[in-house]
Design a protein around this motif. Structure first.
Motif, short mmCIF file in Angstrom:
data_model
loop_
_atom_site.label_atom_id
_atom_site.label_comp_id
_atom_site.label_asym_id
_atom_site.label_seq_id
_atom_site.Cartn_x
_atom_site.Cartn_y
_atom_site.Cartn_z
N ILE A 173 58.87 60.64 52.78
CA ILE A 173 57.82 59.62 52.74
C ILE A 173 57.02 59.84 51.47
CG2 ILE A 173 55.76 58.68 53.85
CD1 ILE A 173 56.88 59.73 56.51
N ILE A 174 56.84 58.78 50.70
CA ILE A 174 56.12 58.84 49.43
C ILE A 174 54.77 58.16 49.62
CG2 ILE A 174 56.17 58.11 47.02
CD1 ILE A 174 59.31 58.18 47.39
N LEU A 175 53.70 58.84 49.24
CA LEU A 175 52.34 58.34 49.41
C LEU A 175 51.75 58.01 48.05
CD1 LEU A 175 49.86 57.84 51.20
CD2 LEU A 175 49.34 60.27 51.00
N ASP A 176 51.23 56.79 47.90
CA ASP A 176 50.63 56.33 46.64
C ASP A 176 49.21 55.84 46.96
OD1 ASP A 176 49.86 55.16 44.28
OD2 ASP A 176 51.65 53.91 44.09
N PHE A 177 48.20 56.60 46.52
CA PHE A 177 46.80 56.25 46.80
C PHE A 177 46.25 55.20 45.85
CE2 PHE A 177 46.53 60.24 49.24
CZ PHE A 177 45.83 59.76 50.33
N PHE A 178 46.98 54.85 44.80
CA PHE A 178 46.52 53.85 43.83
C PHE A 178 47.65 52.85 43.64
CE2 PHE A 178 44.34 57.82 42.91
CZ PHE A 178 43.03 57.42 43.00
N ALA A 179 47.89 52.04 44.67
CA ALA A 179 49.09 51.20 44.73
C ALA A 179 49.16 50.12 43.65
CB ALA A 179 49.20 50.57 46.11
N GLY A 180 48.02 49.59 43.25
CA GLY A 180 48.02 48.58 42.18
C GLY A 180 48.96 47.43 42.49
N SER A 181 49.94 47.20 41.63
CA SER A 181 50.86 46.07 41.80
C SER A 181 52.08 46.42 42.65
CB SER A 181 51.31 45.56 40.43
OG SER A 181 52.03 46.57 39.75
N GLY A 182 52.15 47.62 43.19
CA GLY A 182 53.24 47.99 44.08
C GLY A 182 54.44 48.61 43.37
N THR A 183 54.22 49.17 42.19
CA THR A 183 55.30 49.76 41.41
C THR A 183 56.04 50.85 42.17
OG1 THR A 183 54.10 49.28 39.37
CG2 THR A 183 55.85 50.92 39.23
N THR A 184 55.33 51.71 42.86
CA THR A 184 55.97 52.78 43.62
C THR A 184 56.85 52.21 44.72
OG1 THR A 184 54.16 54.30 43.14
CG2 THR A 184 55.57 54.85 45.01
N GLY B 71 69.62 55.75 50.48
CA GLY B 71 68.56 56.57 51.06
C GLY B 71 67.73 55.82 52.08
N SER B 72 66.90 56.56 52.78
CA SER B 72 66.01 55.95 53.77
C SER B 72 64.57 56.41 53.54
CB SER B 72 66.46 56.33 55.19
OG SER B 72 66.45 57.74 55.34
N ARG B 73 64.20 56.55 52.26
CA ARG B 73 62.83 56.92 51.93
C ARG B 73 61.88 55.83 52.41
NH1 ARG B 73 66.26 57.48 48.04
NH2 ARG B 73 66.67 59.53 47.14
N LYS B 74 60.70 56.26 52.79
CA LYS B 74 59.64 55.33 53.19
C LYS B 74 58.47 55.54 52.25
CE LYS B 74 60.97 55.31 58.04
NZ LYS B 74 62.19 56.10 57.95
N PHE B 75 57.56 54.58 52.24
CA PHE B 75 56.39 54.71 51.39
C PHE B 75 55.15 54.22 52.12
CE2 PHE B 75 58.69 50.84 50.27
CZ PHE B 75 57.73 49.86 50.47
N ILE B 76 54.04 54.81 51.75
CA ILE B 76 52.72 54.39 52.22
C ILE B 76 51.91 54.09 50.97
CG2 ILE B 76 50.60 55.04 53.41
CD1 ILE B 76 52.34 57.03 55.05
N LEU B 77 51.39 52.87 50.87
CA LEU B 77 50.59 52.48 49.73
C LEU B 77 49.15 52.27 50.18
CD1 LEU B 77 52.91 49.76 48.15
CD2 LEU B 77 52.87 52.20 47.68
N VAL B 78 48.22 52.75 49.39
CA VAL B 78 46.80 52.58 49.67
C VAL B 78 46.17 51.89 48.47
CG1 VAL B 78 44.62 53.75 50.17
CG2 VAL B 78 46.78 54.71 51.03
N GLN B 79 45.45 50.80 48.71
CA GLN B 79 44.78 50.10 47.63
C GLN B 79 43.50 49.49 48.17
OE1 GLN B 79 45.43 49.78 44.18
NE2 GLN B 79 43.35 49.08 44.41
N LEU B 80 42.38 49.82 47.57
CA LEU B 80 41.11 49.20 47.94
C LEU B 80 41.12 47.73 47.53
CD1 LEU B 80 38.62 51.99 46.81
CD2 LEU B 80 39.39 51.46 49.12
N PRO B 81 40.45 46.87 48.28
CA PRO B 81 40.45 45.44 47.97
C PRO B 81 39.48 45.09 46.83
CG PRO B 81 39.20 45.83 49.95
CD PRO B 81 39.78 47.16 49.55
N GLU B 82 39.74 45.61 45.65
CA GLU B 82 38.87 45.34 44.50
C GLU B 82 39.04 43.89 44.06
OE1 GLU B 82 39.35 48.42 41.41
OE2 GLU B 82 40.52 49.48 42.92
N PRO B 83 37.94 43.18 43.81
CA PRO B 83 38.03 41.77 43.43
C PRO B 83 38.68 41.58 42.05
CG PRO B 83 35.74 42.51 43.51
CD PRO B 83 36.59 43.65 43.91
#
Length: 70
Positions: free
Chosen positions: A15-26, A39-51
């Motif tokens: 599982i790959i964790l990205d705390f600054f997801a931005g445009s979803g590159t990861t 593969g069967s890798r999974k990802f978790i993306l975190v992005q604050l709803p910045e205007p």
């Protein structure tokens, strides 16, 4: 470059964790890598709803969701 990093540093079921997801590159890199090597890798993306001041993508989180859904 993100895909190469994921390829070098992860195994199929990780599982790959990205705390600054931005445009979803990861997310895109993980999806492509899984498609290529089965593969069967999974990802978790975190992005604050910045205007963004855009009507089509009011926040950065909206951009992340639209790019990751493809």
């Amino acid at each position: 470059m993100i895909r190469q990093f994921a390829e070098m540093c992860t195994s199929s079921g990780d599982i790959i964790l990205d705390f600054f997801a931005g445009s979803g590159t990861t997310a895109q890199a993980v999806l492509e890598l899984n498609a290529d090597d089965g593969g069967s890798r999974k990802f978790i993306l975190v992005q604050l709803p910045e205007p963004t001041e855009r009507k089509d993508f009011p926040t950065i989180a909206d951009i992340t969701r639209s790019g990751s859904a493809a």
